[in-house]
Motif scaffolding. Structure first.
Motif, short mmCIF file in Angstrom:
data_model
loop_
_atom_site.label_atom_id
_atom_site.label_comp_id
_atom_site.label_asym_id
_atom_site.label_seq_id
_atom_site.Cartn_x
_atom_site.Cartn_y
_atom_site.Cartn_z
N UNK A 1 38.06 -14.74 -15.14
CA UNK A 1 38.74 -13.74 -15.95
C UNK A 1 39.30 -14.37 -17.21
N UNK A 2 39.13 -13.66 -18.29
CA UNK A 2 39.76 -14.07 -19.54
C UNK A 2 40.90 -13.12 -19.82
N UNK A 3 42.08 -13.68 -20.02
CA UNK A 3 43.25 -12.85 -20.19
C UNK A 3 43.33 -12.30 -21.61
N UNK A 4 43.64 -11.01 -21.71
CA UNK A 4 43.90 -10.42 -23.01
C UNK A 4 45.40 -10.47 -23.26
N UNK A 5 45.84 -9.90 -24.37
CA UNK A 5 47.27 -9.91 -24.68
C UNK A 5 48.02 -9.02 -23.71
N UNK A 6 49.06 -9.57 -23.12
CA UNK A 6 49.86 -8.83 -22.16
C UNK A 6 51.13 -8.29 -22.79
N UNK A 7 51.50 -7.08 -22.41
CA UNK A 7 52.81 -6.57 -22.76
C UNK A 7 53.85 -7.32 -21.94
N UNK A 8 55.11 -7.33 -22.36
CA UNK A 8 56.15 -7.98 -21.56
C UNK A 8 56.20 -7.38 -20.17
N UNK A 9 56.57 -8.17 -19.15
CA UNK A 9 56.60 -7.64 -17.79
C UNK A 9 57.67 -6.57 -17.62
N UNK A 10 57.40 -5.65 -16.71
CA UNK A 10 58.41 -4.66 -16.36
C UNK A 10 59.55 -5.36 -15.62
N UNK A 11 60.76 -4.83 -15.68
CA UNK A 11 61.89 -5.47 -14.99
C UNK A 11 61.72 -5.41 -13.48
N UNK A 12 62.41 -6.27 -12.73
CA UNK A 12 62.29 -6.26 -11.27
C UNK A 12 62.67 -4.92 -10.67
N UNK A 13 62.01 -4.56 -9.58
CA UNK A 13 62.37 -3.34 -8.85
C UNK A 13 63.78 -3.51 -8.25
N UNK A 14 64.59 -2.47 -8.28
CA UNK A 14 65.88 -2.54 -7.58
C UNK A 14 65.65 -2.86 -6.11
N UNK A 15 66.47 -3.72 -5.54
CA UNK A 15 66.23 -4.26 -4.21
C UNK A 15 66.07 -3.20 -3.14
#
Length: 222
Positions: free
Chosen positions: A31-45
Motif C-alpha cells: 500500500x502506498x499512503x496518500x495524504x491523511x486528514x488529522x485523526x479523529x479524537x479518541x472515543x469517549x470511554x
C-alpha cells in the motif's frame, strides 16, 4: 479528480461465516499512503466496547499496523491508544516502546513470548506498551467477521465523489494492482481482503482503500 466510491460497511456487518484472525501471511500488502486528514479524537470511554488483548507480537517489516495517529508519547496509555484506533475505524491497536501507538486492520504475522513485551506505558506504569520492536496488540471485539471468498460482492456502489480539499478522499493506494488492466472487482477484492470498508477507483486504473471519506469530499456529477 473524481472517484467512484463503494462501501461494504452495511453488508460486511451481515457476514459471519469466518472467525479467522487475518495476518499478512494471507498475501502481500503493498500500500502506498496518500495524504491523511488529522485523526479523529479518541472515543469517549463509556461509548464503545473496550478492546481486548491479543498478545505480544514482533514488529514486522513492512508494518501491518500502518496508521500512526501521532499521539503524545510521554502520556500514552492503553486506553488512549485503543480509543483513538476505535474512533478512526481500525480493528487493531498496537503499542510499542513505552508510548508509540499504531492502528491497523491486520495483525503482525509473528507472535512473541509475553515476557518480551515488558515496557511500562509512559502514561500508566501499571500497563504494558510493548518493548523495543515488540507490540502489545489489542483488538476491537465488535469488528464484524467477513467471508473473504465473496467480499467483492458485498460492496455497494455509493456514487461519484470529488477529491477532498488538502487531503485525499480515500487514503491507501493499491499499487500491487496493474493499472492497465484494473477492474472494479479487482479493486473491491483487494480492499476487502485488507478489511477496508471503503474502496474507490479513479483516473482509469487507480484503486484506493480507506475507512472514511476525508477532506470534505462530496458527491459529484457522474
Amino acid at each position: 479528480m473524481k472517484g467512484v466510491i463503494s462501501s461494504a460497511v452495511t453488508a460486511v456487518a451481515l457476514i459471519s461465516s469466518t472467525s479467522a484472525i487475518p495476518t499478512v501471511n494471507q498475501g502481500p500488502r503493498e500500500l502506498q499512503r496518500r495524504w491523511d486528514a488529522p485523526p479523529l479524537p479518541p472515543c469517549p470511554r463509556n461509548n464503545y466496547t473496550p478492546f481486548t488483548y491479543v498478545g505480544c507480537f514482533v514488529e514486522p517489516n513492512p508494518e501491518t499496523l500502518q496508521y500512526n495517529p501521532n499521539l503524545v508519547f510521554s502520556t500514552m496509555t492503553v486506553e488512549t491508544c485503543t480509543a483513538t484506533c476505535k474512533s478512526n475505524g481500525f480493528r487493531y491497536a498496537g503499542l510499542i516502546y513505552f508510548g508509540n501507538c499504531l492502528c491497523g486492520t491486520m495483525l503482525p504475522p509473528t507472535q512473541a513470548p509475553e515476557s518480551e513485551c515488558d515496557a511500562p506505558c509512559n502514561g500508566n506504569q501499571n500497563e504494558v506498551c510493548g518493548s523495543n520492536q515488540r507490540f502489545s496488540v489489542y483488538q476491537d471485539p465488535t469488528y464484524p467477521a467477513v467471508d473473504l471468498s465473496t467480499i467483492a460482492s458485498q460492496y455497494t456502489r455509493k456514487g461519484c465523489y470529488s477529491e477532498g480539499v488538502s487531503y485525499r478522499a480515500v487514503t491507501y493506494r493499491q499499487d500491487q494492482l496493474d493499472s492497465s488492466t484494473l477492474t472494479t472487482e479487482e479493486c473491491l477484492s483487494a480492499c476487502g481482503h485488507e478489511y477496508y470498508p471503503l474502496a474507490a477507483t479513479e483516473y482509469y486504473g487507480e484503486c484506493y482503500c480507506g475507512y472514511t471519506l476525508q477532506g470534505g469530499s462530496t458527491p459529484a456529477d457522474s
